[in-house]
Design a protein around this motif. Structure first.
Motif, mmCIF file in Angstrom:
data_model
loop_
_atom_site.group_PDB
_atom_site.id
_atom_site.type_symbol
_atom_site.label_atom_id
_atom_site.label_comp_id
_atom_site.label_asym_id
_atom_site.label_seq_id
_atom_site.Cartn_x
_atom_site.Cartn_y
_atom_site.Cartn_z
ATOM 1 N N LEU A 165 0.826 -1.207 0.000
ATOM 2 C CA LEU A 165 0.000 0.000 0.000
ATOM 3 C C LEU A 165 0.860 1.256 0.000
ATOM 4 N N LEU A 166 1.987 1.197 0.709
ATOM 5 C CA LEU A 166 2.880 2.348 0.736
ATOM 6 C C LEU A 166 3.490 2.596 -0.637
ATOM 7 N N PHE A 167 3.894 1.523 -1.315
ATOM 8 C CA PHE A 167 4.438 1.683 -2.666
ATOM 9 C C PHE A 167 3.365 2.189 -3.631
ATOM 10 N N ASP A 168 2.152 1.677 -3.514
ATOM 11 C CA ASP A 168 1.059 2.166 -4.356
ATOM 12 C C ASP A 168 0.819 3.655 -4.109
ATOM 13 N N LEU A 173 -0.586 5.008 -7.608
ATOM 14 C CA LEU A 173 -1.649 4.036 -7.862
ATOM 15 C C LEU A 173 -2.756 4.115 -6.812
ATOM 16 N N MET A 174 -2.380 4.441 -5.578
ATOM 17 C CA MET A 174 -3.375 4.531 -4.519
ATOM 18 C C MET A 174 -4.333 5.688 -4.774
ATOM 19 N N ARG A 175 -3.825 6.775 -5.337
ATOM 20 C CA ARG A 175 -4.691 7.920 -5.646
ATOM 21 C C ARG A 175 -5.770 7.521 -6.632
ATOM 22 N N ALA A 177 -1.575 -2.311 7.363
ATOM 23 C CA ALA A 177 -2.231 -1.402 6.413
ATOM 24 C C ALA A 177 -2.428 -0.023 7.029
ATOM 25 N N ALA A 178 -2.802 0.021 8.308
ATOM 26 C CA ALA A 178 -2.989 1.307 8.987
ATOM 27 C C ALA A 178 -1.674 2.074 9.080
ATOM 28 N N MET A 231 2.394 6.285 6.776
ATOM 29 C CA MET A 231 3.808 6.579 6.545
ATOM 30 C C MET A 231 4.027 7.201 5.166
ATOM 31 N N GLU A 232 5.179 7.852 5.029
ATOM 32 C CA GLU A 232 5.533 8.482 3.759
ATOM 33 C C GLU A 232 6.701 7.795 3.064
ATOM 34 N N SER A 233 7.499 7.030 3.805
ATOM 35 C CA SER A 233 8.679 6.411 3.207
ATOM 36 C C SER A 233 8.781 4.952 3.629
ATOM 37 N N PRO A 234 9.316 4.094 2.750
ATOM 38 C CA PRO A 234 9.509 2.685 3.119
ATOM 39 C C PRO A 234 10.455 2.525 4.301
#
Length: 278
Positions: free
Chosen positions: A87-90, A95-97, A171-172, A177-180
């Motif tokens: 989800l963070l990468f998306d 892609l999440m947007r 997921a939460a 978060m903003e960075s891996p």
């Protein structure tokens, strides 16, 4: 009826299968961990406990069998906590947007990721059990085919419920978060207390009172207890200690995992309802 979560589910499973390096490492690493760490520690513990008295009428198991349940639980914990990374990468790739701006309800993203992570946990648990039996882990010893099937269903029920709880937590965290690197730091921070205050590798009887109290509310402890109950039995001896599980205790452990998964689901749903992805 919305079935958008199935799209999220299949997308994540296809990514899991197509990334051969990820697939290979996620299946082989826990098996190797059981092989090298389990066998090495098994030899040490069996030498130390060789002089301990055997409880009459109680089955005695080796440390490799004892740790087998812990390795399954440990792998499920790690896989589930890192499951939300997708989800963070998306989110970072945009892609999440696109997903959140579609008519798809946000809750379906959570459910789809949860189901795909649970499926991965099932696959890994099956691989570890099969490899463990090859190494000499004494799971399902003396069970009839019907008892083995019943035990497998019980193990997968515990694994699936546990993995859903930590996938919702992951997921939460991921959507926040903003960075891996930041997410990896948080997950690593969470992994240590969950793992080392559980009964995955060693008995909790010798823990200090505070750690023993933490172990009783640790979801990983409940998962390990459930796996041992179904795979080994309700009464056995390991590392010089006798373990007994009642039906009521295992039911309480499963209810605890259900409650944990429910709480984490509402937290993940709340975080997704508040997030704004640009």
């Amino acid at each position: 009826m919305h079935t958008g979560f199935l799209t999220i589910y299949w997308r994540d499973m296809l990514r899991f299968v197509r990334f051969r390096a990820l697939l290979f490492s996620s299946l082989v690493q826990p098996a190797l961990w059981l092989a090298f760490f389990g066998i090495a520690m098994s030899n040490n513990f069996e030498r130390l406990t060789a002089t301990m008295p055997v409880v009459p009428g109680v089955r005695t198991i080796g440390y490799l069998t004892f740790i087998g349940a812990g390795v399954i639980a440990m792998t499920t914990l790690f896989t589930s906590l890192f499951g939300g990374t997708v989800l963070l990468f998306d989110k970072n790739w945009g892609l999440m947007r696109e997903t959140l701006s579609s008519p798809l309800p946000r809750i379906h993203v959570i459910i789809g990721i949860g189901l795909s992570g649970m499926t991965k946990s099932f696959i890994q648990a099956a691989v570890i059990m099969g490899f463990g039996l090859f190494l000499g882990v004494e799971f399902f010893e003396g069970y009839s085919p019907a008892q083995v099937l019943y035990s497998l269903v019980g193990i997968m029920a515990f694994v699936g419920t546990f993995s859903l709880g930590f996938l919702f937590l992951s997921a939460a965290i991921a959507i926040t978060m903003e960075s891996p690197e930041g997410m990896q730091a948080v997950i690593t921070l969470l992994t240590m207390p969950f793992f080392f205050t559980s009964n995955a590798l060693y008995p909790v009887n010798s823990f200090p009172p505070v750690l023993r109290a933490l172990s009783t509310i640790n979801p990983l402890t409940h998962l390990v207890s459930g796996i041992r109950y179904f795979a080994i039995g309700s009464d056995f001896s390991a590392i010089g200690i006798r373990y007994t599980y009642t039906h009521a205790e295992i039911l309480v452990s499963y209810i605890a995992l259900l409650a944990f998964a429910g709480i984490m689901f509402f937290i993940a749903r709340w975080r997704f309802s508040k997030v704004t992805v640009t």
